[in-house]
Design a protein around this motif. Structure first.
Motif, PDB file in Angstrom:
ATOM      1  N   LEU A 128       0.829  -1.195   0.000  1.00  0.00           N
ATOM      2  CA  LEU A 128       0.000   0.000   0.000  1.00  0.00           C
ATOM      3  C   LEU A 128       0.872   1.256   0.000  1.00  0.00           C
ATOM      4  CD1 LEU A 128      -2.672  -1.001   2.679  1.00  0.00           C
ATOM      5  CD2 LEU A 128      -2.723  -1.402   0.210  1.00  0.00           C
ATOM      6  N   GLU A 129       0.259   2.387  -0.290  1.00  0.00           N
ATOM      7  CA  GLU A 129       0.972   3.655  -0.281  1.00  0.00           C
ATOM      8  C   GLU A 129       1.632   3.919   1.076  1.00  0.00           C
ATOM      9  OE1 GLU A 129      -2.425   3.883  -3.206  1.00  0.00           O
ATOM     10  OE2 GLU A 129      -2.174   3.192  -1.136  1.00  0.00           O
ATOM     11  N   SER A 130       1.024   3.416   2.137  1.00  0.00           N
ATOM     12  CA  SER A 130       1.511   3.689   3.491  1.00  0.00           C
ATOM     13  C   SER A 130       2.855   3.035   3.808  1.00  0.00           C
ATOM     14  CB  SER A 130       0.473   3.223   4.521  1.00  0.00           C
ATOM     15  OG  SER A 130       0.184   1.849   4.357  1.00  0.00           O
ATOM     16  N   VAL A 131       3.305   2.081   2.986  1.00  0.00           N
ATOM     17  CA  VAL A 131       4.590   1.428   3.260  1.00  0.00           C
ATOM     18  C   VAL A 131       5.674   1.863   2.282  1.00  0.00           C
ATOM     19  CG1 VAL A 131       3.423  -0.566   4.250  1.00  0.00           C
ATOM     20  CG2 VAL A 131       4.154  -0.648   1.856  1.00  0.00           C
ATOM     21  N   LEU A 132       5.352   2.802   1.390  1.00  0.00           N
ATOM     22  CA  LEU A 132       6.307   3.209   0.366  1.00  0.00           C
ATOM     23  C   LEU A 132       6.760   4.650   0.570  1.00  0.00           C
ATOM     24  CD1 LEU A 132       4.572   1.637  -2.768  1.00  0.00           C
ATOM     25  CD2 LEU A 132       6.575   0.767  -1.529  1.00  0.00           C
ATOM     26  N   TRP A 133       8.024   4.872   0.296  1.00  0.00           N
ATOM     27  CA  TRP A 133       8.628   6.200   0.399  1.00  0.00           C
ATOM     28  C   TRP A 133       9.280   6.533  -0.935  1.00  0.00           C
ATOM     29  CZ3 TRP A 133       9.679   8.856   5.345  1.00  0.00           C
ATOM     30  CH2 TRP A 133       9.052   8.226   6.432  1.00  0.00           C
ATOM     31  N   GLY A 141      11.250  -9.733  -9.715  1.00  0.00           N
ATOM     32  CA  GLY A 141      12.044 -10.573 -10.598  1.00  0.00           C
ATOM     33  C   GLY A 141      13.428  -9.982 -10.732  1.00  0.00           C
ATOM     34  N   GLU A 142      13.875  -9.815 -11.988  1.00  0.00           N
ATOM     35  CA  GLU A 142      15.194  -9.221 -12.215  1.00  0.00           C
ATOM     36  C   GLU A 142      15.118  -7.714 -12.435  1.00  0.00           C
ATOM     37  OE1 GLU A 142      16.053 -11.694 -15.594  1.00  0.00           O
ATOM     38  OE2 GLU A 142      15.699 -10.050 -17.010  1.00  0.00           O
ATOM     39  N   VAL A 143      13.927  -7.165 -12.315  1.00  0.00           N
ATOM     40  CA  VAL A 143      13.712  -5.739 -12.562  1.00  0.00           C
ATOM     41  C   VAL A 143      13.818  -4.953 -11.258  1.00  0.00           C
ATOM     42  CG1 VAL A 143      12.078  -4.015 -13.408  1.00  0.00           C
ATOM     43  CG2 VAL A 143      12.224  -6.254 -14.528  1.00  0.00           C
ATOM     44  N   ASP A 144      14.542  -3.838 -11.322  1.00  0.00           N
ATOM     45  CA  ASP A 144      14.678  -2.946 -10.169  1.00  0.00           C
ATOM     46  C   ASP A 144      13.948  -1.648 -10.491  1.00  0.00           C
ATOM     47  OD1 ASP A 144      15.414  -1.692  -7.835  1.00  0.00           O
ATOM     48  OD2 ASP A 144      17.474  -1.269  -8.477  1.00  0.00           O
ATOM     49  N   LEU A 145      12.914  -1.342  -9.701  1.00  0.00           N
ATOM     50  CA  LEU A 145      12.103  -0.152  -9.885  1.00  0.00           C
ATOM     51  C   LEU A 145      12.324   0.816  -8.727  1.00  0.00           C
ATOM     52  CD1 LEU A 145       8.845  -2.133 -10.729  1.00  0.00           C
ATOM     53  CD2 LEU A 145      10.350  -1.016 -12.395  1.00  0.00           C
ATOM     54  N   ILE A 146      12.124   2.099  -8.975  1.00  0.00           N
ATOM     55  CA  ILE A 146      12.297   3.109  -7.928  1.00  0.00           C
ATOM     56  C   ILE A 146      11.010   3.916  -7.796  1.00  0.00           C
ATOM     57  CG2 ILE A 146      13.633   5.089  -7.119  1.00  0.00           C
ATOM     58  CD1 ILE A 146      15.955   4.146  -8.836  1.00  0.00           C
ATOM     59  N   VAL A 147      10.529   4.067  -6.563  1.00  0.00           N
ATOM     60  CA  VAL A 147       9.321   4.844  -6.297  1.00  0.00           C
ATOM     61  C   VAL A 147       9.614   6.321  -6.534  1.00  0.00           C
ATOM     62  CG1 VAL A 147       7.603   5.503  -4.568  1.00  0.00           C
ATOM     63  CG2 VAL A 147       8.532   3.166  -4.589  1.00  0.00           C
ATOM     64  N   ARG A 148       8.826   6.945  -7.425  1.00  0.00           N
ATOM     65  CA  ARG A 148       9.068   8.348  -7.792  1.00  0.00           C
ATOM     66  C   ARG A 148       8.000   9.301  -7.296  1.00  0.00           C
ATOM     67  NH1 ARG A 148      14.315   8.945  -8.513  1.00  0.00           N
ATOM     68  NH2 ARG A 148      15.170   7.590 -10.132  1.00  0.00           N
ATOM     69  N   ALA A 149       6.719   8.910  -7.377  1.00  0.00           N
ATOM     70  CA  ALA A 149       5.657   9.854  -7.011  1.00  0.00           C
ATOM     71  C   ALA A 149       4.326   9.137  -6.950  1.00  0.00           C
ATOM     72  CB  ALA A 149       5.569  10.992  -8.036  1.00  0.00           C
ATOM     73  N   HIS A 165     -16.693  12.247 -10.463  1.00  0.00           N
ATOM     74  CA  HIS A 165     -15.794  12.681  -9.389  1.00  0.00           C
ATOM     75  C   HIS A 165     -14.761  11.615  -8.996  1.00  0.00           C
ATOM     76  CE1 HIS A 165     -18.217  16.213  -9.020  1.00  0.00           C
ATOM     77  NE2 HIS A 165     -19.308  15.520  -8.747  1.00  0.00           N
ATOM     78  N   ALA A 166     -14.455  10.721  -9.909  1.00  0.00           N
ATOM     79  CA  ALA A 166     -13.500   9.657  -9.589  1.00  0.00           C
ATOM     80  C   ALA A 166     -12.106  10.210  -9.285  1.00  0.00           C
ATOM     81  CB  ALA A 166     -13.437   8.644 -10.731  1.00  0.00           C
ATOM     82  N   ALA A 167     -11.652  11.174 -10.079  1.00  0.00           N
ATOM     83  CA  ALA A 167     -10.325  11.751  -9.838  1.00  0.00           C
ATOM     84  C   ALA A 167     -10.280  12.437  -8.475  1.00  0.00           C
ATOM     85  CB  ALA A 167      -9.970  12.737 -10.946  1.00  0.00           C
ATOM     86  N   ARG A 168     -11.340  13.170  -8.133  1.00  0.00           N
ATOM     87  CA  ARG A 168     -11.419  13.809  -6.820  1.00  0.00           C
ATOM     88  C   ARG A 168     -11.381  12.749  -5.717  1.00  0.00           C
ATOM     89  NH1 ARG A 168     -17.173  15.625  -5.015  1.00  0.00           N
ATOM     90  NH2 ARG A 168     -17.206  13.335  -4.819  1.00  0.00           N
ATOM     91  N   ASP A 169     -12.107  11.653  -5.903  1.00  0.00           N
ATOM     92  CA  ASP A 169     -12.154  10.600  -4.890  1.00  0.00           C
ATOM     93  C   ASP A 169     -10.795   9.945  -4.694  1.00  0.00           C
ATOM     94  OD1 ASP A 169     -14.823  11.067  -4.449  1.00  0.00           O
ATOM     95  OD2 ASP A 169     -15.534   9.340  -5.616  1.00  0.00           O
ATOM     96  N   MET A 170     -10.039   9.787  -5.782  1.00  0.00           N
ATOM     97  CA  MET A 170      -8.710   9.198  -5.657  1.00  0.00           C
ATOM     98  C   MET A 170      -7.814  10.086  -4.799  1.00  0.00           C
ATOM     99  SD  MET A 170      -5.884   8.089  -8.562  1.00  0.00           S
ATOM    100  CE  MET A 170      -6.519   6.415  -8.807  1.00  0.00           C
ATOM    101  N   VAL A 171      -7.858  11.390  -5.052  1.00  0.00           N
ATOM    102  CA  VAL A 171      -7.024  12.326  -4.288  1.00  0.00           C
ATOM    103  C   VAL A 171      -7.437  12.343  -2.818  1.00  0.00           C
ATOM    104  CG1 VAL A 171      -6.390  14.747  -4.002  1.00  0.00           C
ATOM    105  CG2 VAL A 171      -6.495  13.742  -6.293  1.00  0.00           C
ATOM    106  N   ARG A 172      -8.738  12.429  -2.561  1.00  0.00           N
ATOM    107  CA  ARG A 172      -9.222  12.517  -1.184  1.00  0.00           C
ATOM    108  C   ARG A 172      -8.955  11.237  -0.392  1.00  0.00           C
ATOM    109  NH1 ARG A 172     -15.102  15.665  -1.642  1.00  0.00           N
ATOM    110  NH2 ARG A 172     -14.234  17.708  -2.187  1.00  0.00           N
ATOM    111  N   ASN A 207       2.610  10.820   3.050  1.00  0.00           N
ATOM    112  CA  ASN A 207       2.731  12.215   3.449  1.00  0.00           C
ATOM    113  C   ASN A 207       2.456  13.157   2.286  1.00  0.00           C
ATOM    114  OD1 ASN A 207       4.951  14.729   3.896  1.00  0.00           O
ATOM    115  ND2 ASN A 207       3.685  14.198   5.667  1.00  0.00           N
ATOM    116  N   ILE A 208       2.932  12.803   1.094  1.00  0.00           N
ATOM    117  CA  ILE A 208       2.643  13.624  -0.091  1.00  0.00           C
ATOM    118  C   ILE A 208       1.144  13.661  -0.348  1.00  0.00           C
ATOM    119  CG2 ILE A 208       2.920  13.803  -2.597  1.00  0.00           C
ATOM    120  CD1 ILE A 208       5.702  12.619  -2.243  1.00  0.00           C
ATOM    121  N   ASN A 209       0.500  12.513  -0.235  1.00  0.00           N
ATOM    122  CA  ASN A 209      -0.954  12.466  -0.452  1.00  0.00           C
ATOM    123  C   ASN A 209      -1.705  13.297   0.571  1.00  0.00           C
ATOM    124  OD1 ASN A 209      -0.904  10.876  -2.747  1.00  0.00           O
ATOM    125  ND2 ASN A 209      -1.075   8.957  -1.623  1.00  0.00           N
ATOM    126  N   GLN A 210      -1.245  13.295   1.814  1.00  0.00           N
ATOM    127  CA  GLN A 210      -1.888  14.099   2.843  1.00  0.00           C
ATOM    128  C   GLN A 210      -1.712  15.582   2.592  1.00  0.00           C
ATOM    129  OE1 GLN A 210      -0.043  12.493   6.344  1.00  0.00           O
ATOM    130  NE2 GLN A 210      -1.521  10.813   6.559  1.00  0.00           N
TER     131      GLN A 210
END
Length: 214
Positions: A128-133, A141-149, A165-172, A207-210
């Motif tokens: 979830l978003e709450s465990v990612l920084w 697998g063999e792929v290395d990804l970096i959390v950006r935003a 209002h789906a976009a609004r609901d996602m943000v809220r 924190n960014i989402n908040q």
């Protein structure tokens, strides 16, 4: 729809969470009807994704520095490029979205959302978003990804969710998912573990989402 695992995410030896990939989804640029202020318009979009690799059919999918093989983007200012090469979304939020669509009176809402419905490339379980920084690495697998935003949704999400209002609901809600860059290309598939390697841990996705929705 869901081929899910009831086990919660686990912590790896380095302290990072461990989830897994339920589906790998791709899409091509197609016309999308969008509505606003009593009018309709047609724009090109690749937001509609379909699962290419699932737990039942764990096909290997190539990942390069600008995204998944077979995936397209129509507007690189919103999705695509090196910092938004891959979009990941937690399956745990799907139940909430199904309920929101029913409340909004969406005609197709009785049919649960399928993998890729949020426009995501990777449907994840346990991350979830709450465990990612920002700056965390996610090894799949063999792929290395970096959390950006976290995602900042646009009007196209309203179109695919079927209500205004789906976009609004996602943000809220903070149920944004995350954009990832590709540090190490390779192949991945559904069923792969998604292992978080903690980065500098200075700014969290939550924190960014908040801050975006005070």
């Amino acid at each position: 729809m869901a081929e899910t695992d009831p086990r919660p995410n686990r912590a790896g030896a380095n302290g990072g969470a461990i989830g897994r990939v339920l589906a790998v989804n791709v899409g091509i640029r197609l016309p999308l009807v969008v509505a606003g202020a009593g009018t309709e318009a047609v724009v090109m979009s690749a937001i509609r994704k379909h699962p290419l690799s699932t737990l039942h059919h764990p096909i290997a999918v190539g990942v390069h520095v600008r995204g998944l093989a077979g995936d397209e983007q129509a507007d690189p200012t919103v999705h695509g490029g090196r910092d938004k090469a891959v979009y990941a979304y937690p399956i745990e939020h799907y139940t909430w979205w199904n309920a929101r669509r029913r409340e909004a009176g969406v005609e197709e809402a009785e049919r649960p959302l399928a993998f890729g419905a949020m426009g995501e490339n990777l449907t994840l379980q346990g991350l979830l978003e709450s465990v990612l920084w920002i700056g965390d690495h996610v090894r799949v697998g063999e792929v290395d990804l970096i959390v950006r935003a976290p995602r900042q949704p646009c009007y196209k999400l309203n179109a695919i969710m079927g209500y205004a209002h789906a976009a609004r609901d996602m943000v809220r809600s903070g149920y944004t998912g995350v954009y990832l860059s590709v540090a190490t290309p390779g192949v991945l598939r559904a069923g792969d573990a998604a292992v978080v390697i903690p980065g500098p841990r200075e700014v969290s996705v939550e924190n960014i989402n908040q801050r975006t929705n005070p």
